[in-house]
Design an enzyme around this catalytic site. Structure first.
Site, PDB file in Angstrom:
ATOM      1  N   ASN B 135     -32.588  -1.082  39.536  1.00  0.00           N
ATOM      2  CA  ASN B 135     -31.829  -1.547  38.379  1.00  0.00           C
ATOM      3  C   ASN B 135     -32.043  -3.030  38.101  1.00  0.00           C
ATOM      4  O   ASN B 135     -32.276  -3.812  39.019  1.00  0.00           O
ATOM      5  CB  ASN B 135     -30.335  -1.264  38.568  1.00  0.00           C
ATOM      6  CG  ASN B 135     -30.043   0.233  38.546  1.00  0.00           C
ATOM      7  OD1 ASN B 135     -30.971   1.042  38.401  1.00  0.00           O
ATOM      8  ND2 ASN B 135     -28.784   0.592  38.693  1.00  0.00           N
ATOM      9  N   LEU B 136     -31.932  -3.379  36.839  1.00  0.00           N
ATOM     10  CA  LEU B 136     -32.139  -4.759  36.404  1.00  0.00           C
ATOM     11  C   LEU B 136     -31.335  -5.732  37.253  1.00  0.00           C
ATOM     12  O   LEU B 136     -31.819  -6.767  37.692  1.00  0.00           O
ATOM     13  CB  LEU B 136     -31.740  -4.882  34.923  1.00  0.00           C
ATOM     14  CG  LEU B 136     -31.871  -6.269  34.308  1.00  0.00           C
ATOM     15  CD1 LEU B 136     -33.324  -6.726  34.351  1.00  0.00           C
ATOM     16  CD2 LEU B 136     -31.357  -6.273  32.884  1.00  0.00           C
ATOM     17  N   LYS B 137     -30.078  -5.367  37.501  1.00  0.00           N
ATOM     18  CA  LYS B 137     -29.181  -6.246  38.247  1.00  0.00           C
ATOM     19  C   LYS B 137     -29.721  -6.576  39.646  1.00  0.00           C
ATOM     20  O   LYS B 137     -29.581  -7.695  40.120  1.00  0.00           O
ATOM     21  CB  LYS B 137     -27.809  -5.558  38.352  1.00  0.00           C
ATOM     22  CG  LYS B 137     -26.746  -6.345  39.078  1.00  0.00           C
ATOM     23  CD  LYS B 137     -25.384  -5.836  38.697  1.00  0.00           C
ATOM     24  CE  LYS B 137     -24.703  -4.924  39.653  1.00  0.00           C
ATOM     25  NZ  LYS B 137     -24.628  -5.021  41.021  1.00  0.00           N
ATOM     26  N   GLY B 138     -30.361  -5.616  40.303  1.00  0.00           N
ATOM     27  CA  GLY B 138     -30.908  -5.862  41.632  1.00  0.00           C
ATOM     28  C   GLY B 138     -29.840  -6.277  42.610  1.00  0.00           C
ATOM     29  O   GLY B 138     -28.695  -5.846  42.520  1.00  0.00           O
TER      30      GLY B 138
END
Lengths: 336, 256
Positions: B135-138
């Site tokens: 996910n983008l958030k990481g």
């Protein structure tokens, strides 16, 4: 004993039904027998073999794999080097594994080796062929955990299956799981008697991922079909979908044909159960099961009496020798 | 030959530990002995270090832990060397790149979006691992592969059956499958990981797909045993996984 049973197979696969079913002991036993007969062997492993401790449970010591001078082995360069045994590197295979690139080597002296060959079935096939080309009379392909892909007839000509107490604390359950696994391995060969309009090749998506409604629709689309061809993997999800949709076909029997037994994935029920429901699973190529070996000990847990376990398995599964390579009876057994 | 910061040559075929100057072989190590604190304990620690193969062992610190137990910090000279040069050529080392380096490498060497399908498979309900990677958030300030231009990611979530994951991967023409699994000693988890590999084999796609697995107890040794191309454990950041995938894809393209 085992070396006689496996004599006709040039490429022999060893598959365990789980970890710690004694697969590597079986391999070590075959290697000892072939060494006594002065046979040149090649050894490769789907996972990693001959390591000192189990990768999942470090308390479990593993048997070492001792190879004779002149033996061929497929392993990674790093593992060959750390073995400390003299060897000649014959080929870089170009096969990359998490432990490094696989090389084919010939041993310059007797020694214990950690074996880690290719994991992918196609690569195993190629490396086995290469070792036969370098002079191996027989190639032994050791499996990993419960992996079966390398026992495919596309890779190996024969199979030795390892089972044992690790499967369950209940001996009857060990026998039942072994019986299901053997039924799977010995799925019958499909005949050719079905006419074109009665056989239907199934799209991959519906076999792997079909919803029950899609499977029911498929049956309605092909009211005359009695045989379905599955090119890839066949799993329980699809079989259950077929069973649920079958009443609309008035319970007529269905036949599912797959490439070979390694493409069939059954966890809960064996092929005979599906046969009794009117679903016959057949294969285009069969596997030649040479022997079953048992490990009556579950490390860090329980053990069964070796003789009792072997007798129960023999009583349930026909036409295949059942052996315990660590039991005194193994060496006393009459030659087959 | 490599080059140290000071400009001195390092013999990479015979590498030794380093403390004050290159090649001194000095190692600092510590242990506890179940003996009471005192001069006899100190002598015992020195003798043990000698038996371990260290030359000129010194006790640089020792203290009473509790009654009958003494803790030691030692120095000693290691006389052994290792051949780093040939180990680093055996092909299991992954050279990690930064996110920017990965983007450049991927655009130069691959030149198309790299399709990645990930899931927590079987009965595993923990999607935290796969989310952190994809996910983008990481996590820890490293964003996941979704944020890279190089990747087209598909996170299927948790409790995904193996057959569904493989079916999706084939439909999407995926380059790599990422599986997250909380590996325990129970065979269920292990067998679930091997089943995925076996289904990919049965579909005849093993050579086309890069298979990686991740989890707290997944090592490269376990990954080999399971039949995956790489295993990622604690301390893995998305750029580690990304580095492996782009390098492996490039290596496969070069070999083809």
């Amino acid at each position: 004993v085992l070396s006689k049973l496996i004599a006709p197979a040039r490429r022999l696969a060893l598959v365990g039904l789980a970890k710690n079913t004694g697969k590597t002991e079986t391999l070590a036993s075959i290697l000892r027998e072939l060494a006594e007969q002065d046979r040149c062997v090649g050894v490769t492993s789907i996972g990693r073999d001959g390591e000192e401790h189990d990768v999942i449970d470090a308390r479990i010591d593993k048997p070492r794999i001792v190879l004779q001078t002149g033996s061929l082995v497929a392993s990674t360069g790093a593992l060959m080097r750390t073995s400390g045994v003299a060897y000649e590197r014959l080929a870089q295979t170009g096969v990359r594994t998490p432990l490094g690139e696989v090389v084919i080597a010939r041993l310059g002296e007797q020694g214990a080796i950690e074996v880690a060959g290719p994991s992918a079935a196609e690569d195993v096939r190629e490396v086995s062929e290469a070792m036969l080309g370098y002079g191996a009379e027989k190639v032994l392909i050791d499996g990993a955990i419960d992996r079966r892909a390398a026992s495919s007839p596309a890779v190996a000509d024969g199979l030795v299956m390892a089972t044992g107490a690790i499967l369950s604390e209940n001996i009857e359950e060990v026998v039942a799981v072994t019986r299901d696994a053997v039924e799977l391995v010995r799925l019958p060969k499909a005949g050719n008697e079905v006419s074109e309009d009665e056989r239907v090749a199934l799209p991959r998506q519906i076999v792997l991922n079909g919803e029950p409604a899609e499977i029911a629709a498929l049956l309605r689309e092909h009211p005359r079909a009695s045989t379905f061809l599955v090119e890839g993997a066949l799993g329980e999800r699809f079989l259950e979908g077929l069973l649920a949709a079958r009443p609309q076909r008035a319970g007529r029997e269905l036949r599912i044909v797959v490439g070979d037994p390694t493409k069939v994935f059954l966890r809960h029920r064996g092929p005979n159960w599906y046969r009794r429901q009117g679903l016959e699973i057949e294969v285009l190529s069969t596997i030649d099961l040479k022997a079953i070996t048992v490990n009556p000990v579950a490390p860090q847990s329980h053990r069964f009496d070796s003789k009792r376990l072997r007798e129960l398995i023999e009583a349930t599964i026909a036409d295949v020798p059942v052996l315990d390579v660590l039991d005194p009876s193994y060496h006393a057994a009459p030659e087959p | 030959m490599g080059r140290a910061g000071s400009g001195r040559e390092i013999d990479l075929e015979r590498v030794k530990p380093y403390a004050d100057h290159l090649g001194d072989g000095i190692v600092q190590f510590s242990f506890t002995l179940p003996v009471p604190y005192g001069l006899a304990a100190r002598k015992a620690a020195q003798e043990l270090a000698k038996k371990l193969g260290f030359e000129h062992p010194e006790v640089v610190h020792y203290q009473r832990l509790t009654d009958g137990y003494t803790y030691f910090v030692m120095f000693g000279e290691c006389t052994q060397t290792v051949d780093y040069a040939s180990l680093s050529n055996e092909g299991f080392d992954i050279e990690y790149m930064s996110e920017d380096e990965i983007e450049v490498f991927a655009s130069e060497r691959i030149g198309r979006p790299i399709v990645i399908v990930g899931a927590a498979t079987g009965t595993d309900t923990h999607s935290v691992g796969i989310d952190a990677m994809l996910n983008l958030k990481g996590f820890h300030g490293h964003h996941g592969l979704e944020g890279y231009r190089a990747f087209e990611t598909h996170n299927l979530g948790s409790q995904v059956p193996n057959s569904v994951l493989v079916s999706k991967a084939i439909d999407l023409n995926a380059d790599a499958i990422l599986v997250s699994q909380t590996v325990t000693q129970q065979n269920l988890h292990i067998n679930n990981l091997t089943e995925l590999v076996e289904i990919v084999e049965a579909e005849g796609r093993r050579r086309q797909l890069i298979l990686t697995c991740g989890g707290a107890r997944v090592s490269n040794e376990l990954a080999k045993e399971l039949g995956y191309d790489a295993g990622f454990s604690k301390g893995t950041y998305p750029h580690h996984v990304a580095s492996f995938i782009v390098r492996e894809l490039a290596a496969r393209a070069a070999a083809a």
